[in-house]
Design an enzyme around this catalytic site. Structure first.
Site, mmCIF file in Angstrom:
data_model
loop_
_atom_site.group_PDB
_atom_site.id
_atom_site.type_symbol
_atom_site.label_atom_id
_atom_site.label_comp_id
_atom_site.label_asym_id
_atom_site.label_seq_id
_atom_site.Cartn_x
_atom_site.Cartn_y
_atom_site.Cartn_z
ATOM 1 N N ASN A 157 5.674 -3.623 -10.292
ATOM 2 C CA ASN A 157 6.666 -4.622 -10.725
ATOM 3 C C ASN A 157 6.634 -5.907 -9.888
ATOM 4 O OD1 ASN A 157 7.792 -3.134 -8.646
ATOM 5 N ND2 ASN A 157 9.874 -3.285 -9.427
ATOM 6 N N LYS A 180 -2.615 1.229 -1.458
ATOM 7 C CA LYS A 180 -2.923 1.774 -2.796
ATOM 8 C C LYS A 180 -2.040 1.056 -3.812
ATOM 9 C CE LYS A 180 -2.361 4.272 -6.036
ATOM 10 N NZ LYS A 180 -2.368 3.714 -7.404
ATOM 11 N N GLY A 233 8.328 3.273 -5.551
ATOM 12 C CA GLY A 233 8.046 3.712 -6.911
ATOM 13 C C GLY A 233 9.163 4.590 -7.415
ATOM 14 N N GLU A 255 11.128 3.742 -1.033
ATOM 15 C CA GLU A 255 11.991 2.808 -1.781
ATOM 16 C C GLU A 255 11.885 3.219 -3.235
ATOM 17 O OE1 GLU A 255 13.934 0.882 -0.366
ATOM 18 O OE2 GLU A 255 13.050 0.811 1.625
ATOM 19 N N CYS A 289 13.930 -2.830 -9.311
ATOM 20 C CA CYS A 289 14.726 -1.700 -8.814
ATOM 21 C C CYS A 289 16.158 -2.134 -8.495
ATOM 22 C CB CYS A 289 14.068 -1.102 -7.592
ATOM 23 S SG CYS A 289 13.694 -2.326 -6.354
ATOM 24 N N GLU A 463 13.302 -1.038 4.644
ATOM 25 C CA GLU A 463 12.219 -1.994 4.781
ATOM 26 C C GLU A 463 12.810 -3.328 5.221
ATOM 27 O OE1 GLU A 463 9.983 -1.570 0.855
ATOM 28 O OE2 GLU A 463 8.568 -0.997 2.436
#
Ligand code: NDP
Length: 483
Positions: A157, A180, A233, A255, A289, A463
């Site tokens: 996103n 990744k 994710g 997250e 999110c 984060e």
């Protein structure tokens, strides 16, 4: 559409290379639904090469990057910020094509990524150990040390920005990284790999592996050479990662999803709240999110709010990502759009009222016009489940207690907003809401300087800000006997 189909290789030990088995995957442009890039697809051999090189680059903290002074690491990250700004327009166009972001949003995202590197450039040599007064004769100090190889798994996103939120603090702390990206959006993460090496991060500390998360994720998470996993994710994937890393006690920060509430009290500036709300839920086509996908409005203001919110939503320009006027672009995939359409059908069955939107325009690409569902209740699936698309549920409430109870009645607890004209109510309600972030009389969610993360099933750890540095380092205590 870009002139030629792009072709992109993995970044292994800082160098571009094909997957060992030569596998590739097509990347679709959300605006057209057509392939616009072909990208190398990493497999087990590539993971092995990357982990062996990253492990050697860490070398129990004696490798070239962890042993580089924090001040020099900061300078290198500062150079990454400069390079991001120098290449901003190219990166923004790549993100607009690859993720379907309106070009203005994509430019904002590149600048936000640059600011993230800038912030951690400054933070690198200010993440301090301590000296602790103790009873025994001697000196007790704590040391902050890099944790080791970090596997950083990111979604589609905000591909470049969320990668930056993990890569920058991980590198600032002296860790090698294996990034990744999501299979749908690998391109800007691969480009970031090149910039890191160009800026001076040692090659062995930089790996970007595009490929299927279900394969690469399981190879990375739980490998004893991976000390830390940083993941953004779906909540279900996060739970799987926790299980995968449980035997190795892998440090993990997550997250995850959200179903964030905006609370609008009748004493607020309701027009202002209604005008600000569309982009708090429909930006990035609702694939955020932090989207305020539950909008709780006090009953005396309810009808006026719904009316003004719907008018502001209908005024949003839904269009092609490269069109400067576009405010809402396509969704990431046909599947993601279908999920939103399914929830609109569920909302209709549950008795919500579709006030506007929910239409699929006659054009290629994965477009869906932003939909407002009024007269929802918090027990409905459209209010409880994360839709991750342009669908907002508007729920009436009668008083402050009910507003807080409904807002907190969620599996998630990531973000939220509170609109009121009363400062005492703002303090009372802000204290009672169970979310990682909250904005009062604003819908903003995230700042690089402040911690960001979720309560309940929205995540684990924080984060951004200096909090992120804690999750990418270990604290060690050393005692020097005096006698
Ligand atoms: P996914 O969990 O499906 O994928 C996220 C990343 O995990 C991708 O790189 C994916 O790879 C990878 N992955 C998939 N399966 C595994 C596995 N078994 N082990 C390890 N990694 C795996 O989420 P989405 O990409 O669909 O992203 C959307 C979700 O992300 C939403 O639910 C949203 O709420 C959440 N999100 C949370 C944010 C937050 O800060 N809290 C911010 C942004 C999004 P691949 O693409 O190859 O499948």
């Amino acid at each position: 559409m870009p002139a030629a189909l792009r072709s992109d290789l993995l970044v292994v030990a800082g160098r571009r290379q094909s997957a060992r088995d030569g596998a590739t995957t097509e990347v679709l442009a959300p605006a057209t639904g057509e392939p616009f890039a072909r990208v190398a697809r990493a497999g087990p051999e590539d993971v092995e090469l990357a982990l062996a090189a990253a492990d050697a680059a860490f070398d129990d903290g004696r490798g070239p990057w962890p042993s580089t002074s924090a001040t020099v690491r900061g300078r290198v990250l500062g150079r990454v910020a400069e390079l991001l700004r120098e290449r901003a327009e190219d990166l923004a166009e790549l993100e607009a094509w690859g993720a379907g972001h309106p070009i203005g949003d994509a430019r904002w995202e590149v600048e936000a990524a640059a600011r993230t590197f800038e912030y951690y450039a400054g933070a690198a040599n200010k993440h301090l150990g301590t000296t602790i007064p103790i009873m025994d004769p001697g000196l007790a100090v704590t040391l902050r040390e890099p944790v080791g190889v970090c596997a950083l798994i990111v979604p589609w996103n905000f591909p470049l920005l969320i990668a930056s939120w993990k890569v920058a603090p991980a590198l600032a702390c002296g860790n090698p990284i294996v990034l990744k990206p999501a299979s749908l959006t690998p391109l800007t993460a691969l480009a970031l790999g090149d910039l890191l090496v160009e800026a001076g991060v040692p090659e062995g500390a930089v790996h970007v592996l595009s490929g299927p998360g279900s394969v690469l994720g399981d190879l990375l998470v739980g490998d004893p050479r991976v000390a830390k996993v940083g993941f953004t994710g779906e909540t279900a994937t996060g739970a799987h990662i926790l299980r995968q890393g449980s035997d190795t006690i892998t440090r993990t920060s997550l997250e995850l999803g959200g179903k964030s509430a905006a609370l609008v009290f009748a004493d607020a500036d309701v027009e202002q709240a209604a005008a600000a709300t569309p982009m708090s839920v429909f930006a990035n086509a609702g694939q955020d999110c932090c989207a305020r996908s539950r909008i709780l409005v006090e009953r005396p203001a309810y009808d006026a709010f719904v009316d003004a919110f719907a008018r502001a939503t209908e005024a949003l320009v839904v269009g092609e990502p490269l069109d400067e006027a576009t405010e809402v672009g396509p969704m990431i995939s046909a599947g993601q759009r279908q999920t939103s359409l399914d929830y609109l059908a569920i909302g209709a069955e549950e008795g919500t009222r579709l006030v506007c939107g929910g239409e699929v325009p006659e054009r290629p690409g994965f477009y869906l016009s932003p939909a407002v569902l009024a007269d929802a209740s918090n027990t409905m699936r459209v209010s409880r489940e994360e839709i991750f698309g342009p669908v907002a549920a508007v729920i009436p409430f009668d008083d402050e207690d009910e507003a807080v109870r409904v807002a907190n009645d969620s599996d998630y607890g990531l973000s939220g907003s509170l609109w009121t004209g009363s400062s005492t109510r703002a303090i009372r309600v802000a204290r009672r809401l169970r979310t990682g972030s909250l904005s009062v009389n604003s819908h903003s969610s995230v700042r690089v300087e402040t911690p960001f993360g979720g309560m309940r099933r929205s995540g684990l750890g924080r984060e951004l800000g200096l909090s992120a540095m804690d999750t990418y380092s270990e604290v060690r205590t050393v005692f020097f006997a005096e006698e």
